[in-house]
Structure formats: structure tokens, C-alpha cells
Design an enzyme around this catalytic site. Structure first.
Site, PDB file in Angstrom:
ATOM      1  N   SER A  36      -4.102   4.736   4.008  1.00  0.00           N
ATOM      2  CA  SER A  36      -4.963   5.227   2.935  1.00  0.00           C
ATOM      3  C   SER A  36      -5.957   4.129   2.608  1.00  0.00           C
ATOM      4  O   SER A  36      -5.710   2.951   2.893  1.00  0.00           O
ATOM      5  CB  SER A  36      -4.138   5.552   1.689  1.00  0.00           C
ATOM      6  OG  SER A  36      -4.963   5.806   0.572  1.00  0.00           O
ATOM      7  N   TYR A  40       2.436   3.091  -4.895  1.00  0.00           N
ATOM      8  CA  TYR A  40       1.880   3.727  -3.695  1.00  0.00           C
ATOM      9  C   TYR A  40       1.026   2.725  -2.930  1.00  0.00           C
ATOM     10  O   TYR A  40       1.138   2.607  -1.702  1.00  0.00           O
ATOM     11  CB  TYR A  40       1.056   4.942  -4.096  1.00  0.00           C
ATOM     12  CG  TYR A  40       0.367   5.643  -2.944  1.00  0.00           C
ATOM     13  CD1 TYR A  40       1.089   6.379  -2.017  1.00  0.00           C
ATOM     14  CD2 TYR A  40      -1.025   5.580  -2.800  1.00  0.00           C
ATOM     15  CE1 TYR A  40       0.464   7.031  -0.963  1.00  0.00           C
ATOM     16  CE2 TYR A  40      -1.662   6.234  -1.754  1.00  0.00           C
ATOM     17  CZ  TYR A  40      -0.926   6.956  -0.838  1.00  0.00           C
ATOM     18  OH  TYR A  40      -1.561   7.597   0.200  1.00  0.00           O
TER      19      TYR A  40
END
Length: 286
Positions: free
Chosen positions: A136, A149
Site C-alpha cells: 500500500s 496497518y
């Protein structure tokens, strides 16, 4: 050359499902993993001749072992692994439980490592292969309300970089895929929101979490085009170790690189003079 065999995790929706479609359209074999037996029929309907659905949970080694045995028996090779299965936990670091932190890392990091260990024996024997880790933009830049995360994706970024250095000489290429905001379920059904009750986080973590929720379903990123880019990167002779996806990702990377350079340069005289001097090293030799 025989048809390439792909193993793609997390294929019930989003990137994984779109990639299964593209791989099969290219005449290659797509083994897609799902969490529930009742999802297999729907996945295989994409192309019954080239798509095979299997139940696999990246947190359960026995399901990974079963998948490895199936691949070995049915195909005897594995050409591309796509580590797509994962989810996002959102919330202030202080208010995210230890259990949730462990779950986030078990899925997003340890689960990917388990899959890499499944793939490498096939690829080493072939002396060829591609591993795509879906990380990501959050694996390159920390954001408030996304810290745990962030940590899991930063970890996967480092693992991917090191693995690329370990295996490129034997024909195994590793690429970290770094999407920005895409119109998938990431910020919706797939996410875990740990709401904040601490007012000091209202303008940081809570504000960013609210922004993420508001944009869900309206992201600029097209999952089909993302999947096309993922397929194409496996056809390049010397693929990149990093591949951001989407305009926002490239913009954020440019900002992050500039900020990082400015910060490092600003405090250079504090951090750099911490080595032994030449005189000290010579004294230690005597």
C-alpha cells in the site's frame, strides 16, 4: 512453454477477483483462494477451464500445506504468487488492542511470509517466478489513525525488498505493489475501525478515519486497471521492486521523498558525527 500457473490470495472481491479474470483471459491458470467453500463455485464460473478456487486461510498453516500439495499434484509448478489477502485495522495506536495488533500482523505480514514459503520451493526448482506483494502507499508513509496497518505494510515492504535481493539472481522477481485509494472494499466491509474515545485524537486519528470512510466507494482508483498493471509487471524481464498504483500514490510518494530528504538534511549535523573518528580508530588499533 506451458501455461503459467498463478496463485492469488483473497479472491472473493477486489483486486484478487479482477486479477483472476485477467489471468484467465490471457489463457493462463489462476488458482484463487477464498475463505469459504461456498465461494468456490462463483469464482470458478469466471472461466471453468482455467480458474480453480481453493479454500485457504493465510492464518492457518494446514490450509496452506493443502494448497501446496494440490499445486504440486495438479500442476507441478507455480509461476506467480500474488499476496493479496489482507485487511486494514484503523484507529489510534493507543486505543488498538494487543489482540487486534497481533491479528493485523498475522494476516498482513506472517500470512504473506507463509505464502512466500509455499511458493519459493517451486520457483527455486524452476529458477523462475514472480512474487507480487500487495502492500500500500501506507507501506511507505505513516498516517494518523492508520498506524497499526502502516506498521504491517511497512514490514511487508521490507520483507519484499530483502527477498528481491535474495532471489533475483536465480530468476525470481519480487515486486511490492503500492496502491493508493482504489474502489474496493478496503475501507468498507473489509476494514476494522477501532473508534477513539480520547479527545486529543479528534484532529488527527479520528479526522483521518472519518475522511477514509467518507471517500469509500468513490475512490479514483479503478481496480480493473490496477489488476492489468499487476499482470503486465510479471511480463517484464527486469520488473521493479516497487510499483505504486494510481495518481494519488505517485503524488504521495513524491511528497514523501522530498519530506524525507529535507528532514535528513536538516538534522545531518546531529546524527552524522556519531562514528568513531579516524584518530579514535587508530588509537584502538594500537
Amino acid at each position: 512453454m506451458s501455461k503459467r500457473v498463478w496463485l492469488i490470495t483473497g479472491c472473493s472481491t477486489g483486486f484478487g477477483r479482477e486479477l483472476v479474470k485477467i489471468v484467465s483471459e490471457q489463457g493462463e491458470i489462476a488458482i484463487g483462494t477464498v475463505r469459504n467453500e461456498n465461494q468456490i463455485k462463483d469464482l470458478e464460473a469466471i472461466n471453468p477451464d482455467l480458474v480453480k478456487g481453493i479454500v485457504l486461510d493465510v492464518q492457518k498453516q494446514d490450509t496452506i500445506d493443502t494448497a501446496s500439495a494440490f499445486i504440486s499434484k495438479e500442476f507441478g509448478r507455480l509461476d506467480v504468487l500474488v499476496n493479496n489477502a489482507g485487511y486494514g485495522t484503523l484507529g489510534p495506536i493507543e486505543e488498538t488492542s494487543e489482540e487486534e495488533v497481533q491479528r493485523q500482523f498475522d494476516v498482513n505480514v506472517f500470512g504473506c511470509v507463509r505464502m512466500i514459503k509455499l511458493a519459493l520451493p517451486f520457483m527455486r526448482k524452476q529458477r523462475s517466478g514472480n512474487i507480487l506483494n500487495i502492500t500500500s502507499i501506507a507501506g511507505l508513509n505513516g498516517f494518523p489513525g492508520v498506524g497499526i496497518y502502516n506498521g504491517s505494510k511497512f514490514a511487508l515492504e521490507g520483507i519484499g525488498e530483502a527477498l528481491a535481493a535474495e532471489t533475483r539472481h536465480i530468476g525470481i522477481n519480487v515486486t511490492n505493489i503500492e496502491p493508493g485509494p482504489f474502489r474496493t472494499d478496503w475501507a468498507g466491509r473489509s476494514a476494522t475501525f477501532n473508534e477513539s474515545s480520547i479527545p486529543e485524537y479528534n484532529e488527527t486519528a479520528t479526522k483521518n478515519m472519518d475522511s477514509i470512510r467518507e471517500v469509500s466507494g468513490n475512490q479514483i482508483g479503478n481496480p480493473v486497471r490496477a489488476a492489468q498493471a499487476m499482470y503486465e509487471v510479471t511480463t517484464i524481464e527486469n520488473p521493479p521492486v516497487h510499483l505504486p498504483l494510481g495518481g494519488p500514490a505517485y503524488k504521495r510518494v513524491a511528497i514523501r521523498l522530498q519530506e524525507f530528504k529535507e528532514e535528513i538534511d536538516k538534522f545531518r549535523e546531529l546524527g552524522r558525527p556519531t562514528d568513531f573518528t579516524e584518530e579514535e580508530l587508530k588509537a584502538m588499533e594500537n
